[in-house]
Write a protein that holds these residues in place. Structure first.
Motif, PDB file in Angstrom:
ATOM      1  N   GLU A 275     -28.802 -30.778   5.534  1.00 41.54           N
ATOM      2  CA  GLU A 275     -27.379 -30.510   5.773  1.00 41.54           C
ATOM      3  C   GLU A 275     -26.530 -31.354   4.834  1.00 41.54           C
TER       4      GLU A 275
ATOM      5  N   TYR B 298     -20.770 -31.273  12.256  1.00 41.39           N
ATOM      6  CA  TYR B 298     -21.632 -30.259  11.648  1.00 41.39           C
ATOM      7  C   TYR B 298     -23.050 -30.791  11.457  1.00 41.39           C
ATOM      8  N   THR B 299     -23.137 -32.037  10.961  1.00 39.11           N
ATOM      9  CA  THR B 299     -24.471 -32.619  10.754  1.00 39.11           C
ATOM     10  C   THR B 299     -25.216 -32.719  12.086  1.00 39.11           C
TER      11      THR B 299
ATOM     12  N   ARG C  74     -24.122 -28.446   3.451  1.00 31.33           N
ATOM     13  CA  ARG C  74     -22.721 -28.835   3.471  1.00 31.33           C
ATOM     14  C   ARG C  74     -21.898 -28.135   2.386  1.00 31.33           C
TER      15      ARG C  74
ATOM     16  N   SER D 205     -17.189 -33.048   9.718  1.00 33.38           N
ATOM     17  CA  SER D 205     -18.423 -32.994   8.952  1.00 33.38           C
ATOM     18  C   SER D 205     -19.551 -33.712   9.690  1.00 33.38           C
TER      19      SER D 205
END
Lengths: 305, 327
Positions: A81, A192-193, A86, A189
């Motif tokens: 990711e 998301y990870t 990303r 972010s």
């Protein structure tokens, strides 16, 4: 054909279904929150299986291997990711398909390089080996029953996580409006990870658990990945509930179809023809199911569209 | 002359020059490689009609590639076994004639694409990708479990099918056939792009709502393009089966879909000669990286990743710059 055999096959279908759910849940979460189609999800399944087989072979302990599979898949997911995925959120689906297809090549060949082309074998832990007698006198492998239990427990845990925790609130908010939650001060972010690593860990867990039933080999994740796609299409993208219902539906349809269709054809065809026609049709059954769902509800059973 | 047109001409001539030079140097293997490039490029031209013109990200084109391949086996094996193709309702013999086999492949590919497209195009975006992938996989499993044509092992066709006036067993003759078919398909794709149909299709890709407001149904337009795309890819499949004189379920596997897509992207999506440049690059990579390491696909993956992340537009995009708007 006895009722006992039918129940046994239905349990096999259920076990298959809950393992598919572990795969599909991660895929559908990643798609729902980040809008990303991840073909490399099957590679994370493979990573989990290899990590479990490798650690179990060295330590002799299946449970340590299982822990290792969760850690390895989550770590692989987080690394991928941070380095690749990303950069793909803002791209179109075509770029996502290609980049994740490239990741499959890297993962598969990398694993072949490390472990060789021969399949590894992962033994069922001794405590769970052997059959158990269910009410009604049905003998059923204990390990498969435990898999059903683990799968359902993970599903319950996931519903709790999404529905009742702070992280779950953020995940749902991310699905609804990612700009807004970024503006509200959530580190998007990082979220998301975390979501990607969570999905990866679920895939890795499924890989390790199923790896003990089958052999652990390069490319083992891809058929499962495609079935997970079928599950998501049937259930509706982004819906965890849809993934659970779709997975169990696919698991049962596939297993019972393979069992019942040759028998059904056998009532009016000679045995050899019935077996081959039944088997060929059974291999297509879940796709026919998918086509049927598409005709009736193009957005999936629990989809928003 | 536009830079891209010049580049296209160079690519076309280079692909022709390689086998001629190889013939002069007595290197028949290079001719076979060039034939493989031409055939894979043809499959890519087919996919590019759906992908580049229509914006349909199909990850199931191996289905049509495989349908073409299996159509060849269906028509040619009865001749090989001295049996009729069917006896009921009409008696029909198989054939070893390439034009008839191509016709069969194109029709079968079109019918397959019509069925898969009609269902898949009810959805769009990521659903479409997953569904085309799933239907492709359905045919793959069907081919594995259906014993008539070898099941998992595939089936060999011992003698390459014939073409009137040519000796198809001569590598150069067979290359010339594949090259001519490729040029014809490129011409078709070129004409398609500038035709009213192609323009409406491009409109349906860029602004479906506007096209619908003009009274054109995007669904039908896209379905027509998908059928055409499947038919061209099936033709490539029939040629590929003839090149190898062998058909197996691996032609239908989703890796094949991925590879056809990869070579279109390597060359440049929506560019006329993108698939040709991409196929050439792909085969060169396969040949040279494969010579260096057994794990060449690892490097292919890394290269592909680099291209997707940093060099958008593929080979043609890098060499000829951004797509020039139509005059």
């Amino acid at each position: 054909m006895s009722a006992m055999l039918l129940i046994e096959q239905a349990l096999n279908g259920l076990q298959y279904g809950v393992m598919l759910f572990l795969m599909a849940a991660g895929l559908t979460l990643v798609f729902g929150v980040m809008g990303l189609i991840n073909l490399a999800h099957g590679s994370l399944y493979m990573v989990g299986a290899f990590a479990c087989a490798g650690v179990a072979a060295v330590t002799g302990n299946f449970w340590l291997g299982l822990a290792a599979s969760l850690a390895a898949a989550a770590a692989a997911g987080a690394i991928v990711e941070l380095t690749v995925i990303r950069r793909l959120y803002a791209r179109d689906h075509l770029d996502q398909v290609l980049a994740t297809f490239a990741l499959i090549l890297v993962f598969s060949e990398g694993t072949r390089w490390l472990f060789g082309s021969f399949p590894l074998y992962l033994d069922i832990p001794a405590a769970l080996a052997g059959p158990i007698t269910l009410p009604g006198g049905i003998e059923y492998p204990l390990y498969r029953l435990v898999l059903i239990g683990i799968g359902l427990a993970v599903a319950a845990g996931l519903f709790w996580l999404i529905g009742a925790t702070r992280l779950g609130v953020r995940i749902r908010a991310g699905e609804a409006d990612r700009e807004m939650i970024a503006a509200l001060g959530v580190d998007i972010s990082r979220l998301y990870t975390i979501v990607f690593a969570l999905g990866a860990a679920l895939a890795g867990l499924a890989g390790a658990l199923v790896g003990a039933l089958q052999s652990v080999q390069v490319g083992m994740g891809e058929p499962v990945l495609i079935l997970a796609f079928v599950v998501i299409v049937i259930g509706g993208i982004g819906s965890i509930k849809g993934a659970l219902v779709g997975a169990i539906l696919v698991g049962l349809t596939d297993t019972l179809g393979r069992f019942l269709l040759p028998v059904a054809f056998g009532t009016f065809l000679p045995p050899s023809e019935a077996t081959s026609i039944g088997a060929a049709l059974a291999s297509m059954l879940i796709y026919i199911l998918m086509a049927g769902v598409l005709v009736i509800r193009p957005g999936g059973l629990f989809g928003r569209a | 002359m536009r830079r891209e047109t010049l580049l296209n001409l160079v690519i076309a001539l280079a692909l022709l020059a390689v086998p001629l030079a190889a013939q002069a140097l007595d290197e028949p293997f290079a001719i076979t490689l060039a034939t493989k490039v031409a055939i894979l490029a043809l499959a890519g031209v087919g996919l590019n009609i759906a992908l580049g013109l229509g914006g349909m990200v199909s990850l199931g084109h191996a289905a049509f590639f495989g349908i073409g391949g299996y159509m060849m086996a269906v028509l040619a094996t009865p001749v090989q076994a001295y049996e009729p193709l069917m006896t009921w309702p009409i008696e029909l013999a198989g054939t070893k004639s390439m034009p008839l086999i191509w016709l069969g492949a194109v029709v079968a590919g079109a019918v397959g694409a019509l069925a898969i497209g009609a269902l898949s195009l009810r959805t769009s975006g990521v659903y479409f990708i997953m569904i085309t992938l799933a239907f492709g996989q359905m045919l793959y499993y069907f081919a594995i479990s259906w014993p008539a044509y070898g099941g998992e092992d595939g089936i060999a066709i011992y003698v390459r099918n014939g073409f009137p006036g040519l000796n198809t067993l001569d590598p150069l003759h067979f290359f010339a056939l594949a090259y001519a078919v490729l040029l014809a398909a490129l011409w078709l794709a070129h004409r398609l792009g500038g035709s009213p149909f192609g323009l409406a299709l491009a409109g349906a890709r860029q602004a479906p709502a506007r096209v619908a407001a003009l009274g054109i149904r995007p669904y039908r337009l896209k379905l027509a393009a998908f059928v055409l795309s499947g038919a061209v890819t099936a033709l490539a499949g029939a040629l590929y089966a003839d090149l190898n004189r062998f058909v197996s379920p691996s032609m239908l596997s989703w890796h094949t879909s991925g590879e056809i897509m990869v070579l279109v992207i390597l060359g440049g999506v929506g560019r006329l000669f993108g698939p040709v440049a991409g196929a050439a690059l792909f085969i060169l990579l396969e040949h040279f990286l494969g010579g260096i390491s057994e794990y060449w696909q690892l490097f292919l993956g890394l290269i592909l990743l680099g291209i997707v992340l940093f060099a958008r537009g593929g080979l043609i995009g890098t060499l000829a710059g951004r797509e020039v708007p139509h005059d």
